[in-house]
Scaffold this motif. Structure first.
Motif, PDB file in Angstrom:
ATOM      1  N   SER A 175       0.824  -1.210   0.000  1.00 30.23           N
ATOM      2  CA  SER A 175       0.000   0.000   0.000  1.00 30.23           C
ATOM      3  C   SER A 175       0.860   1.264   0.000  1.00 30.23           C
ATOM      4  CB  SER A 175      -0.934  -0.006   1.206  1.00 30.23           C
ATOM      5  OG  SER A 175      -0.196  -0.002   2.418  1.00 30.23           O
ATOM      6  N   ARG A 176       2.083   1.187   0.487  1.00 35.19           N
ATOM      7  CA  ARG A 176       2.945   2.366   0.562  1.00 35.19           C
ATOM      8  C   ARG A 176       3.338   2.879  -0.823  1.00 35.19           C
ATOM      9  NH1 ARG A 176       7.753   0.199   4.118  1.00 35.19           N
ATOM     10  NH2 ARG A 176       7.429  -1.500   2.648  1.00 35.19           N
ATOM     11  N   MET A 177       3.221   2.020  -1.837  1.00 33.35           N
ATOM     12  CA  MET A 177       3.626   2.439  -3.174  1.00 33.35           C
ATOM     13  C   MET A 177       2.556   3.293  -3.853  1.00 33.35           C
ATOM     14  SD  MET A 177       6.561   1.104  -3.231  1.00 33.35           S
ATOM     15  CE  MET A 177       6.956   1.587  -4.905  1.00 33.35           C
ATOM     16  N   TYR A 178       1.330   3.215  -3.389  1.00 30.72           N
ATOM     17  CA  TYR A 178       0.208   3.877  -4.056  1.00 30.72           C
ATOM     18  C   TYR A 178       0.009   5.281  -3.485  1.00 30.72           C
ATOM     19  CZ  TYR A 178      -0.859  -0.758  -5.848  1.00 30.72           C
ATOM     20  OH  TYR A 178      -0.792  -1.979  -6.481  1.00 30.72           O
ATOM     21  N   ASP A 179      -0.168   6.251  -4.361  1.00 24.44           N
ATOM     22  CA  ASP A 179      -0.265   7.630  -3.889  1.00 24.44           C
ATOM     23  C   ASP A 179      -1.621   8.275  -4.146  1.00 24.44           C
ATOM     24  OD1 ASP A 179       1.795   8.908  -6.641  1.00 24.44           O
ATOM     25  OD2 ASP A 179      -0.127   7.862  -6.613  1.00 24.44           O
ATOM     26  N   SER A 180      -2.547   7.563  -4.740  1.00 21.88           N
ATOM     27  CA  SER A 180      -3.913   8.072  -4.903  1.00 21.88           C
ATOM     28  C   SER A 180      -4.872   7.021  -4.376  1.00 21.88           C
ATOM     29  CB  SER A 180      -4.220   8.369  -6.375  1.00 21.88           C
ATOM     30  OG  SER A 180      -3.387   9.389  -6.876  1.00 21.88           O
TER      31      SER A 180
END
Length: 130
Positions: free
Chosen positions: A114-119
């Motif tokens: 989840s840390r890779m996703y920014d939206s």
């Protein structure tokens, strides 16, 4: 970033199917990798499924949903879907859609984080009764 809005959640009985949708704003939707995560009460957010920019073999699933859930995308409609079959009570959670620029994904394991996703969308509740 891209704006995301989930829909399709609800209260269902075990064994039935639901399809979640995530509508994205912006003309660059096709350039994003997309993911679905979920969070049950008292638990951490967990990975459910992800799909690369192009549909096909580049999709990823949590072991708990493999064979029951299918992620797909329609770039013409700026929408990603999560088809959920054979629902179980343990699938009960708030489901979130997320997007990430795939240039930040160095390896396949990154899709699961989840840390890779920014939206992120606001989430949609799925409740499965036994």
């Amino acid at each position: 970033q891209v704006q995301l809005v989930e829909s399709g959640g609800g209260l269902v009985q075990a064994g039935v199917s639901l399809r979640l949708s995530c509508a994205a704003s912006g003309r660059t939707f096709s350039s994003y990798a997309m993911g679905w995560f979920r969070q049950a009460p008292g638990k951490e957010r967990e990975f459910v499924a992800a799909i690369s920019r192009w549909s096909g073999p580049n999709s990823y699933y949590a072991d708990s949903v493999k064979g029951r859930f299918t992620i797909s995308r329609d770039n013409a409609k700026n929408t990603v879907y999560l088809q959920m079959n054979s629902l179980k009570p343990e699938d009960t959670a708030v489901y979130y859609c997320a997007a990430v620029d795939p240039t930040y994904l160095r390896r396949s394991d990154d899709y699961y984080s989840s840390r890779m996703y920014d939206s992120w969308g606001q989430g949609t509740q799925v409740t499965v009764s036994s």
